[in-house]
Design a protein around this motif. Structure first.
Motif, PDB file in Angstrom:
ATOM      1  N   SER A 250      41.248 -13.736  48.657  1.00 23.18           N
ATOM      2  CA  SER A 250      42.381 -13.215  49.437  1.00 23.18           C
ATOM      3  C   SER A 250      43.634 -13.099  48.581  1.00 23.18           C
ATOM      4  N   GLY A 251      44.296 -11.952  48.688  1.00 21.12           N
ATOM      5  CA  GLY A 251      45.532 -11.743  47.942  1.00 21.12           C
ATOM      6  C   GLY A 251      45.322 -11.070  46.603  1.00 21.12           C
ATOM      7  N   ASP A 252      44.055 -11.006  46.130  1.00 22.24           N
ATOM      8  CA  ASP A 252      43.796 -10.398  44.819  1.00 22.24           C
ATOM      9  C   ASP A 252      43.665  -8.882  44.915  1.00 22.24           C
ATOM     10  N   ALA A 253      44.062  -8.224  43.836  1.00 18.22           N
ATOM     11  CA  ALA A 253      43.785  -6.792  43.694  1.00 18.22           C
ATOM     12  C   ALA A 253      42.845  -6.653  42.508  1.00 18.22           C
ATOM     13  N   ALA A 254      41.914  -5.704  42.595  1.00 16.14           N
ATOM     14  CA  ALA A 254      40.932  -5.580  41.518  1.00 16.14           C
ATOM     15  C   ALA A 254      40.371  -4.170  41.451  1.00 16.14           C
ATOM     16  N   VAL A 255      39.790  -3.856  40.287  1.00 19.98           N
ATOM     17  CA  VAL A 255      39.029  -2.620  40.149  1.00 19.98           C
ATOM     18  C   VAL A 255      37.551  -2.999  40.201  1.00 19.98           C
ATOM     19  N   VAL A 256      36.808  -2.343  41.083  1.00 18.26           N
ATOM     20  CA  VAL A 256      35.399  -2.699  41.280  1.00 18.26           C
ATOM     21  C   VAL A 256      34.522  -1.447  41.210  1.00 18.26           C
ATOM     22  N   THR A 257      33.243  -1.666  40.909  1.00 19.32           N
ATOM     23  CA  THR A 257      32.279  -0.565  40.965  1.00 19.32           C
ATOM     24  C   THR A 257      31.403  -0.779  42.195  1.00 19.32           C
ATOM     25  N   VAL A 258      31.244   0.288  42.979  1.00 17.85           N
ATOM     26  CA  VAL A 258      30.624   0.178  44.296  1.00 17.85           C
ATOM     27  C   VAL A 258      29.428   1.120  44.389  1.00 17.85           C
TER      28      VAL A 258
END
Length: 421
Positions: free
Chosen positions: A373-381
């Protein structure tokens, strides 16, 4: 239809902060709901022991909602101001309806955030602001509502304004552009006319603020993208997909393709507001008929686009997400439901590529083990079944999504790039 420019307006905020009453009041003040209808609602509200709910009833005209006193569906209502013709997307504030709110907010150009003066910023207020930001709403008008409950106190107003400003800055809204209006939807203060109860406030009323919103520039030069909300069979016409044109133009005679169902044909007729029209533009809610398409060929969540530039179908996509609330941690392999435009598809987060500092946008950590919670991230989906979605750089209207799990919105995000299948 009005010949003024059109705006879709979302009304967002916490469940009991008076959104429906505010919307009812706006419709009443602009002459969109006649006096006798409000009278009728007033009697009905009093009979049910809900005196004061009459403006809310204008929006919540589903019987079930009246019994429960909460807004369930997204009701569409129109009203005219001096400058614009508005469609209100009344976004439900109630927890279980956040999903509607996501498909609702994504249909809005601008938003009114309703925050009660006696209650301030609530978790839901935060969630709605956050979603509005992620889903591309740029301008916020903040109605500090229920001023009558705090005796029109300037101190209380200022305190709420500070709380909201802090919240807006957290999610990178431009606070300088936001207007903060002390209102009472119930009494009508500062909605269409300046109120004598707030002599310390000399700025715009709510209607003036709506009039001075920037005119949305319709994305007509982008390729057609029309997410399908429903598919009907109408006697005499046949199969009629219904949805809102997000970008581009839909003309009769166009050859279109529906993805990911991968069927297509020629547009025979387009209907809007129960009238046949030759074309539809961004923002128009339309039903249309395509030659050779049957009811079982397409479904909600499909996107209609030109046959020669069909909507993108993702094998995988890279996205920037912000985790709003998750009871534990999110790791690679997590498979929640992604809500993108009208589609709902289970997707697996294959990898967490980097963690982002939400305040600066800089990379904080490469390949982290988890986010929370509270994190921002770049992810592969990786979608578990075919999903049509676009990079938010190319077509922002189809590049945002919300992630839901366990009956709540756990994250929201936007697509950075798509690896087509």
């Amino acid at each position: 239809m009005s010949d003024k420019p059109h705006q879709n307006l979302a009304v967002i905020g916490h469940v009991d902060h008076g959104k429906s009453t505010m919307v009812g009041r706006l419709l009443f003040e602009t002459g969109s709901v006649p006096e006798h209808v409000i009278e009728q609602y007033r009697e009905e509200a009093e009979e049910k022991g809900k005196g004061g709910f009459e403006f809310a009833y204008v929006m919540d005209n589903l019987a079930e909602e009246r019994e429960r006193g909460v807004t369930i569906d997204i009701a569409h209502q129109e009203f005219d101001t001096d400058e614009y013709y508005f469609t209100i997307v009344d976004c439900p504030g109630h927890r279980d309806f956040v999903k509607n709110m996501i498909t609702g907010a994504s249909q809005a150009d601008n938003a009114v955030l309703v925050v009660a003066a006696d209650d301030g910023v609530q978790p839901q207020t935060q969630e709605h602001v956050f979603l509005a930001r992620t889903l591309g709403i740029d301008e916020l008008i903040v109605a500090v509502n229920k001023m009558d409950l705090v005796d029109y106190s300037e101190t209380d107003y200022k305190q709420v304004v500070e709380e909201v400003k802090e919240l807006l800055q957290q999610v990178q809204f431009n606070v300088d552009d936001a207007s903060f209006i002390p209102t009472s939807a119930f009494e009508g203060d500062n909605v269409s006319e300046a109120s004598d109860n707030t002599p310390w406030y000399d700025d715009e009323t709510l209607l003036e603020a709506l009039n001075s919103l920037p005119e949305p520039q319709p994305p007509t030069d982008a390729p057609l993208r029309l997410p399908i909300q429903d598919v009907y069979t109408i006697s005499g016409i046949g199969t009629v997909p219904v949805g809102r044109v997000e970008t581009g133009l839909l003309n009769t005679g166009d050859n279109v393709s529906f993805q990911p169902s991968d069927v297509g044909g020629e547009v025979k007729t387009i209907e809007m507001h129960h009238e046949e029209v030759p074309k539809a533009e961004p923002g128009d809610n339309v039903g249309f008929n395509v030659r050779g398409i049957g009811k079982d060929d397409i479904r909600r969540g499909d996107v209609c686009g030109p046959a020669d530039d069909p909507p993108t179908v993702a094998e995988t996509f890279q996205a920037q997400v912000v985790v709003m609330q998750h009871p534990s941690v999110i790791t690679a392999g997590y498979t929640p439901v992604f809500h993108a435009h009208t589609a709902q598809v289970a997707c697996t987060i294959e990898s967490i590529d980097k963690k982002i500092d939400p305040s600066s946008g800089e990379v904080a950590e490469e390949n982290p083990d988890f986010i929370q919670s509270g994190d921002a991230a770049v992810v592969t989906v990786r979608p578990q079944k075919p999903l049509s979605i676009e990079s938010s750089n190319d077509i922002p209207e189809l590049g945002s999504f919300a992630i839901r799990d366990m009956g709540q919105t756990v994250a929201a995000g936007k697509v950075l790039s798509v690896n087509e299948r």
